[in-house]
Design a protein around this motif. Sequence first.
Motif, PDB file in Angstrom:
ATOM      1  N   ALA A 195      30.309  50.854  51.667  1.00  0.00           N
ATOM      2  CA  ALA A 195      31.474  49.973  51.523  1.00  0.00           C
ATOM      3  C   ALA A 195      31.035  48.512  51.359  1.00  0.00           C
ATOM      4  O   ALA A 195      31.576  47.773  50.527  1.00  0.00           O
ATOM      5  CB  ALA A 195      32.392  50.118  52.736  1.00  0.00           C
ATOM      6  N   GLN A 196      30.052  48.083  52.134  1.00  0.00           N
ATOM      7  CA  GLN A 196      29.569  46.702  52.028  1.00  0.00           C
ATOM      8  C   GLN A 196      28.893  46.448  50.683  1.00  0.00           C
ATOM      9  O   GLN A 196      29.000  45.345  50.131  1.00  0.00           O
ATOM     10  CB  GLN A 196      28.597  46.416  53.179  1.00  0.00           C
ATOM     11  N   MET A 197      28.234  47.449  50.143  1.00  0.00           N
ATOM     12  CA  MET A 197      27.620  47.315  48.821  1.00  0.00           C
ATOM     13  C   MET A 197      28.682  47.090  47.748  1.00  0.00           C
ATOM     14  O   MET A 197      28.531  46.219  46.878  1.00  0.00           O
ATOM     15  CB  MET A 197      26.806  48.571  48.496  1.00  0.00           C
ATOM     16  N   VAL A 198      29.772  47.835  47.825  1.00  0.00           N
ATOM     17  CA  VAL A 198      30.870  47.680  46.853  1.00  0.00           C
ATOM     18  C   VAL A 198      31.451  46.270  46.921  1.00  0.00           C
ATOM     19  O   VAL A 198      31.657  45.610  45.893  1.00  0.00           O
ATOM     20  CB  VAL A 198      31.965  48.737  47.119  1.00  0.00           C
ATOM     21  N   VAL A 199      31.717  45.786  48.140  1.00  0.00           N
ATOM     22  CA  VAL A 199      32.298  44.447  48.318  1.00  0.00           C
ATOM     23  C   VAL A 199      31.352  43.372  47.786  1.00  0.00           C
ATOM     24  O   VAL A 199      31.775  42.432  47.097  1.00  0.00           O
ATOM     25  CB  VAL A 199      32.615  44.191  49.805  1.00  0.00           C
ATOM     26  N   THR A 200      30.059  43.492  48.077  1.00  0.00           N
ATOM     27  CA  THR A 200      29.087  42.493  47.637  1.00  0.00           C
ATOM     28  C   THR A 200      28.993  42.431  46.122  1.00  0.00           C
ATOM     29  O   THR A 200      29.037  41.339  45.525  1.00  0.00           O
ATOM     30  CB  THR A 200      27.697  42.801  48.230  1.00  0.00           C
ATOM     31  N   ILE A 201      28.866  43.578  45.478  1.00  0.00           N
ATOM     32  CA  ILE A 201      28.709  43.606  44.014  1.00  0.00           C
ATOM     33  C   ILE A 201      29.944  43.042  43.316  1.00  0.00           C
ATOM     34  O   ILE A 201      29.843  42.216  42.406  1.00  0.00           O
ATOM     35  CB  ILE A 201      28.410  45.041  43.540  1.00  0.00           C
ATOM     36  N   LEU A 202      31.138  43.462  43.759  1.00  0.00           N
ATOM     37  CA  LEU A 202      32.365  42.968  43.129  1.00  0.00           C
ATOM     38  C   LEU A 202      32.576  41.477  43.414  1.00  0.00           C
ATOM     39  O   LEU A 202      32.997  40.723  42.538  1.00  0.00           O
ATOM     40  CB  LEU A 202      33.572  43.771  43.629  1.00  0.00           C
ATOM     41  N   GLY A 203      32.285  41.049  44.661  1.00  0.00           N
ATOM     42  CA  GLY A 203      32.508  39.649  45.026  1.00  0.00           C
ATOM     43  C   GLY A 203      31.604  38.697  44.275  1.00  0.00           C
ATOM     44  O   GLY A 203      32.053  37.678  43.743  1.00  0.00           O
ATOM     45  N   VAL A 204      30.312  39.030  44.204  1.00  0.00           N
ATOM     46  CA  VAL A 204      29.377  38.167  43.476  1.00  0.00           C
ATOM     47  C   VAL A 204      29.667  38.224  41.980  1.00  0.00           C
ATOM     48  O   VAL A 204      29.620  37.194  41.279  1.00  0.00           O
ATOM     49  CB  VAL A 204      27.915  38.584  43.778  1.00  0.00           C
ATOM     50  N   GLY A 205      30.008  39.403  41.477  1.00  0.00           N
ATOM     51  CA  GLY A 205      30.319  39.541  40.050  1.00  0.00           C
ATOM     52  C   GLY A 205      31.485  38.679  39.606  1.00  0.00           C
ATOM     53  O   GLY A 205      31.506  38.172  38.471  1.00  0.00           O
ATOM     54  N   TYR A 206      32.470  38.461  40.503  1.00  0.00           N
ATOM     55  CA  TYR A 206      33.632  37.627  40.173  1.00  0.00           C
ATOM     56  C   TYR A 206      33.214  36.232  39.718  1.00  0.00           C
ATOM     57  O   TYR A 206      33.797  35.674  38.779  1.00  0.00           O
ATOM     58  CB  TYR A 206      34.551  37.529  41.393  1.00  0.00           C
ATOM     59  N   PHE A 207      32.209  35.653  40.365  1.00  0.00           N
ATOM     60  CA  PHE A 207      31.826  34.275  40.051  1.00  0.00           C
ATOM     61  C   PHE A 207      31.109  34.144  38.712  1.00  0.00           C
ATOM     62  O   PHE A 207      30.865  33.033  38.248  1.00  0.00           O
ATOM     63  CB  PHE A 207      30.958  33.698  41.182  1.00  0.00           C
ATOM     64  N   PHE A 208      30.791  35.270  38.084  1.00  0.00           N
ATOM     65  CA  PHE A 208      30.227  35.233  36.744  1.00  0.00           C
ATOM     66  C   PHE A 208      31.269  35.609  35.696  1.00  0.00           C
ATOM     67  O   PHE A 208      30.943  35.788  34.522  1.00  0.00           O
ATOM     68  CB  PHE A 208      29.017  36.176  36.647  1.00  0.00           C
ATOM     69  N   SER A 209      32.540  35.724  36.125  1.00  0.00           N
ATOM     70  CA  SER A 209      33.619  36.085  35.217  1.00  0.00           C
ATOM     71  C   SER A 209      34.418  34.853  34.817  1.00  0.00           C
ATOM     72  O   SER A 209      34.319  33.792  35.433  1.00  0.00           O
ATOM     73  CB  SER A 209      34.550  37.117  35.877  1.00  0.00           C
ATOM     74  N   SER A 210      35.268  35.017  33.804  1.00  0.00           N
ATOM     75  CA  SER A 210      36.076  33.888  33.313  1.00  0.00           C
ATOM     76  C   SER A 210      37.187  33.518  34.285  1.00  0.00           C
ATOM     77  O   SER A 210      37.792  32.449  34.154  1.00  0.00           O
ATOM     78  CB  SER A 210      36.686  34.249  31.950  1.00  0.00           C
ATOM     79  N   LYS A 211      37.474  34.360  35.270  1.00  0.00           N
ATOM     80  CA  LYS A 211      38.552  34.067  36.223  1.00  0.00           C
ATOM     81  C   LYS A 211      38.134  33.060  37.297  1.00  0.00           C
ATOM     82  O   LYS A 211      38.982  32.473  37.961  1.00  0.00           O
ATOM     83  CB  LYS A 211      39.014  35.366  36.897  1.00  0.00           C
ATOM     84  N   ALA A 212      36.847  32.869  37.495  1.00  0.00           N
ATOM     85  CA  ALA A 212      36.355  31.989  38.552  1.00  0.00           C
ATOM     86  C   ALA A 212      36.486  30.522  38.156  1.00  0.00           C
ATOM     87  O   ALA A 212      36.133  30.131  37.042  1.00  0.00           O
ATOM     88  CB  ALA A 212      34.909  32.309  38.871  1.00  0.00           C
ATOM     89  N   LYS A 213      37.010  29.707  39.058  1.00  0.00           N
ATOM     90  CA  LYS A 213      37.053  28.257  38.827  1.00  0.00           C
ATOM     91  C   LYS A 213      35.657  27.660  38.947  1.00  0.00           C
ATOM     92  O   LYS A 213      35.301  26.740  38.209  1.00  0.00           O
ATOM     93  CB  LYS A 213      38.009  27.590  39.819  1.00  0.00           C
ATOM     94  N   MET A 214      34.874  28.150  39.910  1.00  0.00           N
ATOM     95  CA  MET A 214      33.468  27.734  40.025  1.00  0.00           C
ATOM     96  C   MET A 214      32.607  28.775  39.311  1.00  0.00           C
ATOM     97  O   MET A 214      31.755  29.432  39.908  1.00  0.00           O
ATOM     98  CB  MET A 214      33.073  27.623  41.502  1.00  0.00           C
TER      99      MET A 214
END
Length: 451
Positions: A195-214
């Motif tokens: 479960a922690q692996m899923v959260v980490t991969i998705l959470g870090v991946g968000y910041f490399f997407s166009s949806k991230a402000k940072m």
Amino acid sequence: MQVSIYKQFWRYAIPTVAAMLVNGLYQVVDGIFIGRYVGAEGLAGINVAWPVIGSILGIGMLVGVGTGALASIKQGEGNQVGARATLATGLLLLLVLAPIVSFVLYTFADSFLLWQGAQGRVLELGSQYLHILIFACVFSLGSIAAPFLLRNDDSPNLATLLMVVGAVVNIILDYVFIAHLGWELEGAAIATAIAQMVVTILGVGYFFSSKAKMRLRLADLRIQFSEVPQIAAIGVSSFFMYAYGSMMVALHNSLFAEYGSSVLIGAYAILGYIVTVYYLVVEGFANGMQPLVSYNHGARNQDNIRKLLGVAMGSAVFGGLAFVILLNLFPREFVSVFNSSDASLMDNAVIGIRLHMFAMFLDGFLVVAGAYYQSINKGSKAMFVTVGNMVIQLPFLFIMPKLMGIPGIWIAYPLSNVALSLVVAWMLWRDVKRMILPPTPPPAEPMTLAN
């Protein structure tokens, strides 16, 4: 039209509380499965493992809270480039710390279990849990840091969704590994690690997407070494909050083993799961407040800061009072969720509720106070709130068992909470008073008559 600061708080706090509850729910569900399918020894085993796991989570909190708060302050100052650089530094810091933490914990984990009085079946079960999660350390760090970073990127709902996904994965795998396959605490650890692996991969991946402000790119991934001390200074009280909690659990386990038996450690574990529900709500209020206070601190808006502190503190304290009343009205109903077949386990847990949790609402006061000082970049005062509880509690834990035996162990924690809360309340009152009152004008020069 400008949105009310109270509406902004609840916009952050409600999804954050929901996220914290969902994230904590899988810890509680772990306890329910272990209590029902493994019993009192299983609860004792996971409780002696918890201080080590808590240390890992504390490091994740240090980096997540420190990075998030510093990035929010820079956003409030209008420095978007600096905010991205801070985020990249925080993520790389997690990656660097993971193997170091894993090695240290692997080397000393079993010794720490033995120090708490674990032996026989309890030692075996605690080792099962630890030896898997230590190797999944990078995901433990990432899963606790990622939601903080998402909230500071103005995505509290996404942070909530991410934690919901992790919790659902963990609960499903708990059922498969513990109830169906009978893998005991080893199964609980594997479920948590996945479960922690899923959260980490998705959470870090968000910041490399166009949806991230940072939004980050691979070229941004550089450690700004000058920012590491600032991240550590802001987040260190969060680490000590977990380290303090872990040490207190370990001390209680050791004392219960010395004065009683593994059944008392199991009862103490049940109380830990129950108080987790309230504690996560309070952390939700504090973490919902933090980005807004940090932003308004950067923007020099003291009136909004005062309002945010008031609504977060009131929600935490009055919610805690209501929970204490419920626990004392229906103690056996709460305990029976985890185990209803072991009469000794249930009786000891009910005694613990009466003696150990009567001042629980003060935990909420202290958590919000610490988060407030973190948010305005006063790490030393946030550290005082966290470390002060440990320093004050140690004498109570040393003296009270000698005077009262097992009841003295139960009552040491709430007495120390009362003592520290009086000091912190005085400190916070002085700081808020300075923020409300304008500086005293210099005395006017005496008038002189013209000739």
